[in-house]
Design a protein around this motif. Structure first.
Motif, short mmCIF file in Angstrom:
data_model
loop_
_atom_site.label_atom_id
_atom_site.label_comp_id
_atom_site.label_asym_id
_atom_site.label_seq_id
_atom_site.Cartn_x
_atom_site.Cartn_y
_atom_site.Cartn_z
N PRO A 1 0.80 -1.23 0.00
CA PRO A 1 0.00 0.00 0.00
C PRO A 1 0.83 1.27 0.00
O PRO A 1 0.35 2.34 -0.39
N ILE A 2 2.10 1.20 0.44
CA ILE A 2 2.98 2.37 0.44
C ILE A 2 3.99 2.21 -0.68
O ILE A 2 4.61 1.16 -0.83
N ASP A 3 4.15 3.27 -1.48
CA ASP A 3 5.09 3.22 -2.60
C ASP A 3 6.49 3.52 -2.08
O ASP A 3 7.02 4.63 -2.23
N SER A 4 7.12 2.51 -1.49
CA SER A 4 8.44 2.68 -0.90
C SER A 4 9.50 3.02 -1.93
O SER A 4 10.48 3.71 -1.64
N ALA A 5 9.33 2.54 -3.16
CA ALA A 5 10.29 2.84 -4.22
C ALA A 5 10.34 4.34 -4.48
O ALA A 5 11.40 4.92 -4.73
N ALA A 6 9.17 5.00 -4.40
CA ALA A 6 9.13 6.45 -4.59
C ALA A 6 9.85 7.17 -3.46
O ALA A 6 10.52 8.18 -3.67
N HIS A 7 9.72 6.65 -2.23
CA HIS A 7 10.42 7.23 -1.09
C HIS A 7 11.94 7.14 -1.30
O HIS A 7 12.68 8.09 -1.02
N ILE A 8 12.39 5.99 -1.77
CA ILE A 8 13.82 5.81 -2.05
C ILE A 8 14.28 6.82 -3.09
O ILE A 8 15.33 7.47 -2.94
N GLY A 9 13.49 6.97 -4.15
CA GLY A 9 13.82 7.93 -5.19
C GLY A 9 13.90 9.34 -4.65
O GLY A 9 14.77 10.13 -5.03
N GLY A 10 12.99 9.69 -3.72
CA GLY A 10 12.99 11.02 -3.13
C GLY A 10 14.24 11.28 -2.30
O GLY A 10 14.85 12.35 -2.41
N ILE A 11 14.61 10.32 -1.48
CA ILE A 11 15.81 10.49 -0.65
C ILE A 11 17.04 10.64 -1.53
O ILE A 11 17.87 11.54 -1.30
#
Length: 237
Positions: free
Chosen positions: A211-221
């Motif tokens: 449910p959480i787009d963790s890949a997008a979080h990685i990209g953001g960091i």
């Protein structure tokens, strides 16, 4: 004077917090539009507004294939869930004010929207190539609604990637600043962001399509770190 340089000059004359408030206001406006479209669908069985939001404020393979390239930008000011919206806007309000004051208006806008584009592309690549390989992918309910129920692709939205980029930029600029983990535990900024990165990487790997787009979080960091290294030239405060 070059029109782009002239516009940048005008933007930089605006009070920094006004730029931050404008971004928050854009997010609030799109959030309100999601609420209206959802209620219109739920109460009156009219999907037109909801499908419009899915087509114009979600980023994924389907929208990209159909030429809606603007969703690279609109998806990073788009929240359908109230908790998602409030957490991102609170984080943006607290951390964004520090970053925009140090780097300036145009650089802050470049960071926010540039990171939004980067996170969308990282999410797309991860869900297109890595998640199927891991074999446990799930699919976005928003996309199923927009394409008639076919669970073929995943779309994402939200300011999380941009917010994470701002957090990681701040952590690079001021790594020893104390963050309060869970609003209680003091921890250096660099350790906090490193921990978030490891957590999201594990979630993206072991719970692909969750449910959480963790890949997008990685990209953001990563976008925030690269912005600090190359745009800010490793500036520290």
């Amino acid at each position: 004077m070059n029109p782009v340089a002239s516009l940048a000059r005008r933007i930089n004359f605006i009070r920094p917090n006004y730029v931050l408030y404008a971004i928050i206001a854009l997010n609030a406006l799109v959030f309100a539009a999601w609420q209206y479209s959802t209620e219109s669908f739920r109460k009156f069985n009219d999907p037109k507004a909801y499908i419009f939001m899915c087509k114009n404020f979600l980023f994924g393979e389907m929208n990209l294939a159909q030429g809606r390239i603007w969703t690279l930008l609109t998806s990073c000011i788009s929240h359908e869930d109230s908790t998602h919206f409030l957490l991102n806007m609170l984080s943006l309000a607290f951390m964004g004010s520090h970053v925009v004051m140090h780097i300036g208006n145009t650089a802050f806008l470049s960071l926010y929207f540039g990171a939004g584009i980067a996170t969308a592309l990282v999410s797309l690549a991860w869900n297109r190539f890595v998640s199927p390989w891991l074999g446990r992918g799930m699919h976005s309910p928003q996309v199923r609604a927009a394409n008639g129920g076919s669970p073929q692709q995943r779309a994402s939205h939200g300011a999380s990637g941009s917010v994470y980029a701002i957090l990681s930029t701040f952590a690079c600029m001021s790594p020893r600043t104390t963050f309060l983990l869970f609003f209680v535990i003091p921890i250096p900024a660099w350790a906090c962001i490193s921990g978030i990165f490891v957590w999201d990487l594990s979630q993206a790997w072991f719970r692909p399509g969750g449910p959480i787009d963790s890949a997008a979080h990685i990209g953001g960091i990563l976008a925030g770190v690269l912005f600090w290294r190359f745009k800010l030239k490793g500036h520290r405060v």
